[in-house]
Design an enzyme around this catalytic site. Structure first.
Site, PDB file in Angstrom:
ATOM      1  N   SER A 106      56.070  24.840  14.937  1.00 34.26           N
ATOM      2  CA  SER A 106      54.721  25.024  14.413  1.00 34.26           C
ATOM      3  C   SER A 106      54.734  25.321  12.923  1.00 34.26           C
ATOM      4  O   SER A 106      55.649  25.968  12.403  1.00 34.26           O
ATOM      5  CB  SER A 106      54.033  26.171  15.154  1.00 34.26           C
ATOM      6  OG  SER A 106      52.804  26.519  14.545  1.00 34.26           O
ATOM      7  N   TYR A 128      49.388  21.341  10.406  1.00 37.91           N
ATOM      8  CA  TYR A 128      47.956  21.562  10.554  1.00 37.91           C
ATOM      9  C   TYR A 128      47.178  20.881   9.427  1.00 37.91           C
ATOM     10  O   TYR A 128      47.706  20.642   8.341  1.00 37.91           O
ATOM     11  CB  TYR A 128      47.635  23.053  10.530  1.00 37.91           C
ATOM     12  CG  TYR A 128      47.821  23.759  11.840  1.00 37.91           C
ATOM     13  CD1 TYR A 128      47.088  23.381  12.962  1.00 37.91           C
ATOM     14  CD2 TYR A 128      48.719  24.812  11.967  1.00 37.91           C
ATOM     15  CE1 TYR A 128      47.242  24.026  14.168  1.00 37.91           C
ATOM     16  CE2 TYR A 128      48.882  25.475  13.175  1.00 37.91           C
ATOM     17  CZ  TYR A 128      48.145  25.071  14.271  1.00 37.91           C
ATOM     18  OH  TYR A 128      48.295  25.717  15.465  1.00 37.91           O
ATOM     19  N   THR A 154      48.329  18.017  14.001  1.00 37.78           N
ATOM     20  CA  THR A 154      47.299  18.551  14.887  1.00 37.78           C
ATOM     21  C   THR A 154      45.915  18.282  14.311  1.00 37.78           C
ATOM     22  O   THR A 154      45.622  18.685  13.185  1.00 37.78           O
ATOM     23  CB  THR A 154      47.509  20.057  15.101  1.00 37.78           C
ATOM     24  OG1 THR A 154      48.749  20.255  15.783  1.00 37.78           O
ATOM     25  CG2 THR A 154      46.388  20.653  15.931  1.00 37.78           C
ATOM     26  N   ARG A 163      38.107  33.057  20.626  1.00 34.68           N
ATOM     27  CA  ARG A 163      39.047  33.575  21.624  1.00 34.68           C
ATOM     28  C   ARG A 163      38.764  35.056  21.854  1.00 34.68           C
ATOM     29  O   ARG A 163      39.203  35.921  21.103  1.00 34.68           O
ATOM     30  CB  ARG A 163      40.486  33.328  21.158  1.00 34.68           C
ATOM     31  CG  ARG A 163      40.754  31.835  20.946  1.00 34.68           C
ATOM     32  CD  ARG A 163      42.095  31.567  20.301  1.00 34.68           C
ATOM     33  NE  ARG A 163      42.188  30.147  19.909  1.00 34.68           N
ATOM     34  CZ  ARG A 163      43.167  29.643  19.177  1.00 34.68           C
ATOM     35  NH1 ARG A 163      44.158  30.430  18.761  1.00 34.68           N
ATOM     36  NH2 ARG A 163      43.177  28.368  18.865  1.00 34.68           N
ATOM     37  N   LYS A 250      48.070  15.028  17.473  1.00 36.19           N
ATOM     38  CA  LYS A 250      47.943  15.952  18.603  1.00 36.19           C
ATOM     39  C   LYS A 250      46.517  16.477  18.686  1.00 36.19           C
ATOM     40  O   LYS A 250      45.997  17.025  17.714  1.00 36.19           O
ATOM     41  CB  LYS A 250      48.924  17.114  18.437  1.00 36.19           C
ATOM     42  CG  LYS A 250      48.897  18.122  19.578  1.00 36.19           C
ATOM     43  CD  LYS A 250      49.927  19.209  19.342  1.00 36.19           C
ATOM     44  CE  LYS A 250      49.992  20.184  20.509  1.00 36.19           C
ATOM     45  NZ  LYS A 250      48.753  20.983  20.631  1.00 36.19           N
ATOM     46  N   HIS A 274      44.404  21.596  23.320  1.00 32.14           N
ATOM     47  CA  HIS A 274      45.001  22.781  22.687  1.00 32.14           C
ATOM     48  C   HIS A 274      45.154  23.913  23.698  1.00 32.14           C
ATOM     49  O   HIS A 274      44.951  25.091  23.379  1.00 32.14           O
ATOM     50  CB  HIS A 274      44.151  23.247  21.496  1.00 32.14           C
ATOM     51  CG  HIS A 274      44.966  23.760  20.352  1.00 32.14           C
ATOM     52  ND1 HIS A 274      45.315  22.970  19.284  1.00 32.14           N
ATOM     53  CD2 HIS A 274      45.528  24.981  20.102  1.00 32.14           C
ATOM     54  CE1 HIS A 274      46.028  23.676  18.429  1.00 32.14           C
ATOM     55  NE2 HIS A 274      46.170  24.908  18.915  1.00 32.14           N
ATOM     56  N   ARG A 277      42.267  26.316  24.215  1.00 28.26           N
ATOM     57  CA  ARG A 277      42.071  27.358  23.214  1.00 28.26           C
ATOM     58  C   ARG A 277      41.059  26.967  22.146  1.00 28.26           C
ATOM     59  O   ARG A 277      40.845  27.726  21.193  1.00 28.26           O
ATOM     60  CB  ARG A 277      43.413  27.691  22.555  1.00 28.26           C
ATOM     61  CG  ARG A 277      44.404  28.295  23.521  1.00 28.26           C
ATOM     62  CD  ARG A 277      45.828  28.265  22.979  1.00 28.26           C
ATOM     63  NE  ARG A 277      46.016  29.140  21.841  1.00 28.26           N
ATOM     64  CZ  ARG A 277      46.164  30.459  21.906  1.00 28.26           C
ATOM     65  NH1 ARG A 277      46.132  31.068  23.078  1.00 28.26           N
ATOM     66  NH2 ARG A 277      46.358  31.177  20.821  1.00 28.26           N
TER      67      ARG A 277
END
Length: 380
Positions: A106, A128, A154, A163, A250, A274, A277
């Protein structure tokens, strides 16, 4: 406790971790409906049991993006996984290498690209969409120099999902650092192994951008401030120009977006919400995958994640149209429970469970798994 499944690893992780870390791994967006459906919809896929098919020898290997792998799975990118065991990304990468599968690191990892690339093989990097394009170029260049074989971009994080568990647990919100400290004191095993010996707790890839402020306290704030909701399909041209290797998008859940990915020259997609999420109420991966596979018709490699906990789930996803699977929570629970040995054990479990599932559905090669092993072609 005796570990026999991914659910056992989840319970062991819950016992070992401070609440803010367990809930960050375990939770989803809003009411967590999509998170639950990822698991329930996938487990509801019925398989055709077949007999007398000569499956004495089962081959689990496959080839993805030109590399032969021992299993059709990879460790998917999970942010701050280095907080779940001491230098956790390194431990997980060593287990993946031993199992003959890729590690995808990541952007917001604790261990840096340079650290993980030295032990991972194959090594993939996840990027990202962030506002600072120059920094994105620098990350791509760093990944390329480190030998990354694929770039996983992503596209479903234009804004962080809501969240609730993170606000309740102390991962975010008022007095979060103090709440996390109190929780850590209640988990002395984790506090010693990770909290003390696992330092520095910095986002390794963001240190050039954030310097000394690249720690966990800045994590959630950085995500919210730096994701870029203005990006469009045409903006991906510069990423394709910067990265000459396999490019994987992604976060694809819609057949139209899958066709756009083909048109822009992507080599692969990850059918993913994801892990539930982001947009609660979005389709589960198991429901989104078949129409996407039909839409792109083999024009690119299809990976999938979401709800995969067992080797049986891997076989189900392959039958629904995926070429390979990214594991997420399953390997994170194993890492939290037992470090590198836990991830190695999980991958052994998945291989054994895949062998059982393939034997009992009458197939002995990964490329022989298709919708023909599903009851009524697709669903339970």
């Amino acid at each position: 406790m005796r570990i026999a499944s991914a659910s056992d690893f989840r319970e062991a992780a819950r016992r070992r971790l401070p609440r803010f870390l367990f809930d960050y791994a375990d939770g989803g967006a809003f009411a967590e409906e999509t998170l639950r459906r990822n698991v329930s919809d996938l487990s509801g896929i019925a398989l055709r049991q077949r007999v007398l098919r000569d499956v004495a020898s089962v081959d689990l290997s496959t080839t993805l993006f030109g590399r032969k792998l021992a299993l059709p799975v990879a460790l998917g990118p999970v942010g701050i996984s280095g907080m779940y065991a001491r230098r956790g990304e390194l431990q997980a990468a060593r287990a993946a290498k031993a199992a003959g599968i890729p590690t995808c690191l990541s952007t917001v990892s604790i261990c840096s690209i340079d650290e993980v690339s030295k032990v991972a093989d194959p090594f993939w990097f996840q990027l990202y969409v962030i506002r600072d394009r120059a920094f994105m170029r620098d990350l791509i260049a760093t990944a390329r120099a480190a030998g990354a074989e694929a770039l996983v971009f992503t596209v479903d994080m234009a804004v962080p999902g809501a969240r609730y568990r993170d606000a309740h647990s102390g991962m975010s919100g008022p007095n979060a650092p103090l709440r996390r400290l109190v929780q850590a004191m209640g988990k002395p095993g984790w506090a010693w192994d990770v909290g003390l010996l696992g330092q520095p707790h910095q986002l390794g890839n963001l240190k050039p951008l954030l310097g000394a402020q690249s720690g966990l306290n800045d994590y959630m704030g950085w995500l919210g401030a730096n994701f870029d909701p203005s990006i469009q399909w045409k903006d991906l041209d510069w990423i394709r120009a910067e990265w000459k290797g396999p490019l994987i998008l992604k976060g694809i859940l819609d057949p139209e977006d899958a066709r756009e990915a083909v048109a822009m020259g992507a080599d692969g997609i990850v059918v993913s919400n994801h892990g539930g999420r982001q947009l609660d109420g979005a389709l589960s991966t198991a429901r989104a995958l078949p129409p996407i596979a039909d839409a792109v018709g083999g024009a690119l490699t299809i990976l999938a994640d979401g709800g995969v906990r067992t080797g049986l789930d891997v076989v189900r996803m392959l039958a629904l149209g995926a070429n390979g699977i990214l594991l997420g929570r399953a390997w994170l629970y194993a890492l939290a429970a037992a470090g590198e040995a836990g991830v190695a054990q999980l991958l052994e479990l998945i291989a054994r469970e895949m062998t059982v599932a393939m034997t009992l559905t009458g197939v002995n090669r990964i490329d022989a798994i298709d919708s023909g092993i599903l009851v009524e072609g697709r669903t339970a």
